[in-house]
Design an enzyme around this catalytic site. Structure first.
Site, PDB file in Angstrom:
ATOM      1  N   ASP A  49      16.611  39.696  -8.638  1.00 16.45           N
ATOM      2  CA  ASP A  49      17.262  40.935  -9.090  1.00 16.45           C
ATOM      3  C   ASP A  49      17.398  41.917  -7.927  1.00 16.45           C
ATOM      4  O   ASP A  49      18.035  42.971  -8.066  1.00 16.45           O
ATOM      5  CB  ASP A  49      16.528  41.561 -10.280  1.00 16.45           C
ATOM      6  CG  ASP A  49      15.108  41.968  -9.958  1.00 16.45           C
ATOM      7  OD1 ASP A  49      14.606  41.586  -8.880  1.00 16.45           O
ATOM      8  OD2 ASP A  49      14.493  42.665 -10.784  1.00 16.45           O
ATOM      9  N   SER A  50      16.871  41.566  -6.770  1.00 12.48           N
ATOM     10  CA  SER A  50      17.150  42.336  -5.547  1.00 12.48           C
ATOM     11  C   SER A  50      18.648  42.406  -5.297  1.00 12.48           C
ATOM     12  O   SER A  50      19.115  43.258  -4.540  1.00 12.48           O
ATOM     13  CB  SER A  50      16.435  41.708  -4.341  1.00 12.48           C
ATOM     14  OG  SER A  50      16.728  40.326  -4.257  1.00 12.48           O
ATOM     15  N   ASP A  88      16.050  35.551 -11.890  1.00  8.82           N
ATOM     16  CA  ASP A  88      15.179  36.636 -12.339  1.00  8.82           C
ATOM     17  C   ASP A  88      15.609  37.190 -13.693  1.00  8.82           C
ATOM     18  O   ASP A  88      16.803  37.380 -13.938  1.00  8.82           O
ATOM     19  CB  ASP A  88      15.264  37.809 -11.342  1.00  8.82           C
ATOM     20  CG  ASP A  88      14.094  37.861 -10.390  1.00  8.82           C
ATOM     21  OD1 ASP A  88      13.056  37.221 -10.659  1.00  8.82           O
ATOM     22  OD2 ASP A  88      14.217  38.549  -9.364  1.00  8.82           O
ATOM     23  N   LYS A 118      12.349  33.670 -13.468  1.00 12.56           N
ATOM     24  CA  LYS A 118      11.185  34.372 -12.913  1.00 12.56           C
ATOM     25  C   LYS A 118      11.062  35.715 -13.625  1.00 12.56           C
ATOM     26  O   LYS A 118      12.088  36.323 -13.961  1.00 12.56           O
ATOM     27  CB  LYS A 118      11.338  34.602 -11.403  1.00 12.56           C
ATOM     28  CG  LYS A 118      10.177  35.427 -10.801  1.00 12.56           C
ATOM     29  CD  LYS A 118      10.151  35.390  -9.297  1.00 12.56           C
ATOM     30  CE  LYS A 118      11.061  36.362  -8.604  1.00 12.56           C
ATOM     31  NZ  LYS A 118      10.857  37.804  -8.959  1.00 12.56           N
ATOM     32  N   GLU A 186       3.736  39.159  -3.716  1.00 15.58           N
ATOM     33  CA  GLU A 186       4.528  40.074  -2.871  1.00 15.58           C
ATOM     34  C   GLU A 186       3.665  41.207  -2.331  1.00 15.58           C
ATOM     35  O   GLU A 186       2.960  41.888  -3.079  1.00 15.58           O
ATOM     36  CB  GLU A 186       5.716  40.648  -3.670  1.00 15.58           C
ATOM     37  CG  GLU A 186       6.538  41.622  -2.813  1.00 15.58           C
ATOM     38  CD  GLU A 186       7.937  41.908  -3.342  1.00 15.58           C
ATOM     39  OE1 GLU A 186       8.356  41.293  -4.336  1.00 15.58           O
ATOM     40  OE2 GLU A 186       8.610  42.758  -2.723  1.00 15.58           O
TER      41      GLU A 186
HETATM   42  O1  KIV Z   1      14.374  39.878  -6.398  1.00 12.84           O
HETATM   43  C1  KIV Z   1      13.959  39.195  -5.438  1.00 12.84           C
HETATM   44  O2  KIV Z   1      14.708  38.867  -4.500  1.00 12.84           O
HETATM   45  C2  KIV Z   1      12.567  38.794  -5.461  1.00 12.84           C
HETATM   46  C3  KIV Z   1      11.997  38.164  -4.234  1.00 12.84           C
HETATM   47  C4  KIV Z   1      12.008  39.076  -3.095  1.00 12.84           C
HETATM   48  C5  KIV Z   1      10.676  37.558  -4.474  1.00 12.84           C
HETATM   49  O3  KIV Z   1      11.909  38.965  -6.432  1.00 12.84           O
END
Ligand code: KIV
Length: 272
Positions: A49-50, A88, A118, A186
C-alpha cells in the site's frame, strides 16, 4: 533457488519452506514492466500500500483504497507468473472484524489472482489472521513499524527499543501462531530482528531490520533512487534513476524549446 531458475510458480508454502535457507528476495512493486523484471529475480513481489505515497502522492498510506490495490495488483500479476504475488489490505478495509477482513481479502484475491495478502498488526490481529488462514487465504503479517498506524504510534520511529522489545517479539510470535506464512519486520533493532528470526519457525522478511532475517524487502522506487529528497537510513540506492530521469526531462524540454527535437531521425518524409 531464485524464481528465474525455478520455473514453477512460487507458492506461500514454498516461501515458508525457505526459512533458514538462501535469503528470500522480495520487492514492493506496482506496475507490469517492473513486475516482469522482478519476476525473473525475486521470489516474492509485494503490491504494497506504499503505492499510495510512491505513485499517487498521498501523504500516508491511510488514503489508499481497495480499488487502488486491485488495480495495481492486477498490473503486477500480469507481469509475474513465477514470483509469489502478495497484495496489501489497505487501511480501514480489514481491522473492524475477521469477517470484514475475509470480505476484503477474498475480493482482492478474486479480482487480482494474487496468491496471498498482507496485513499490518501483531497480537491484536492474530484472531483475524487465523480466521483468514482457516478459510484458505495465505497471510503475510507485518509487525514492528506499521505505517498504517503511524498517527497512533507517533511517527516513523524505530520500534522494539528497550522495554518495547518484548512487545514486538510477542507480536511476531502471535502472528506466527495464528498461521501467517511469513512476517515482515519493519524498522526494528538488529538485535530484535535476529532474536525473532531465531525464535520463529516462519520466515522473517526484514526492511530496516537485519541481514540475518530470512529475507529482505525494499520498495522498488526507493532502491532505484527515484526520489532524490527521500532516503531513510535503511534504503540502499542500487541506482540513481531519479537523477537520470530529471536530467532527461530537462534535456527534452530544452530540445523542444530550441527546435532540436524532433530531429531528422524522428520524422517521416513523404514517399518520393
Ligand atoms: O507497503 C509496502 O510497500 C510495505 C513494505 C515496505 C513492507 O508494506
Amino acid at each position: 533457488m531464485s524464481a528465474s531458475t525455478n520455473k514453477k510458480p512460487i507458492s506461500a508454502k514454498k516461501i515458508m519452506g525457505m526459512k533458514g535457507q538462501e535469503p528470500i528476495v522480495c520487492l514492493a512493486a506496482y506496475t507490469t514492466p517492473i513486475a516482469r523484471m522482478a519476476n525473473v529475480h525475486c521470489d516474492l513481489i509485494l503490491v504494497g500500500d506504499s503505492v499510495g505515497m510512491v505513485l499517487h502522492g498521498l501523504p500516508s498510506t491511510q488514503g489508499v483504497s481497495v480499488d487502488m490495490m486491485v488495480m495495481h495488483g492486477q498490473a503486477v500479476r500480469r507481469g509475474a507468473d513465477l514470483a509469489l504475488v502478495v497484495v496489501d489490505l489497505p487501511f480501514g478495509s480489514y481491522e473492524a472484524s475477521p469477517e470484514q477482513a475475509f470480505e476484503t481479502a477474498s475480493y482482492i484475491m478474486a479480482q487480482t489472482d494474487c496468491s496471498a495478502i498482507k496485513l499490518e498488526g501483531g497480537a491484536h490481529m492474530a484472531p483475524t489472521i487465523q480466521f483468514l488462514v482457516d478459510r484458505g487465504i495465505p497471510v503475510m503479517a507485518h509487525v514492528g513499524l506499521t505505517p498504517q498506524s503511524v498517527k497512533g504510534i507517533g511517527g516513523y520511529a524505530v520500534q522494539g527499543r528497550g522495554e518495547d522489545r518484548q512487545r514486538v517479539l510477542d507480536d511476531a510470535t502471535a502472528v506466527q501462531d495464528a498461521g501467517a506464512f511469513a512476517v515482515v519486520l519493519e524498522m526494528v533493532t538488529e538485535e530484535l530482528a535476529i532474536e525473532a528470526t531465531k525464535a520463529l519457525h516462519i520466515p522473517t522478511i526484514g526492511i530496516g531490520a537485519s541481514n540475518q532475517c530470512d529475507g529482505q524487502v525494499l520498495v522498488v522506487d526507493d532502491m532505484l533512487g527515484m526520489f532524490q529528497d527521500f532516503k531513510p537510513k535503511f534504503v540502499k540506492r542500487f541506482a540513481q534513476l531519479g537523477e537520470a530521469a530529471e536530467t532527461a526531462i530537462a534535456t527534452y524540454a530544452d530540445e523542444v524549446r530550441t527546435r532540436q527535437f524532433p530531429g531528422d531521425d524522428h520524422i517521416y518524409a513523404d514517399k518520393k
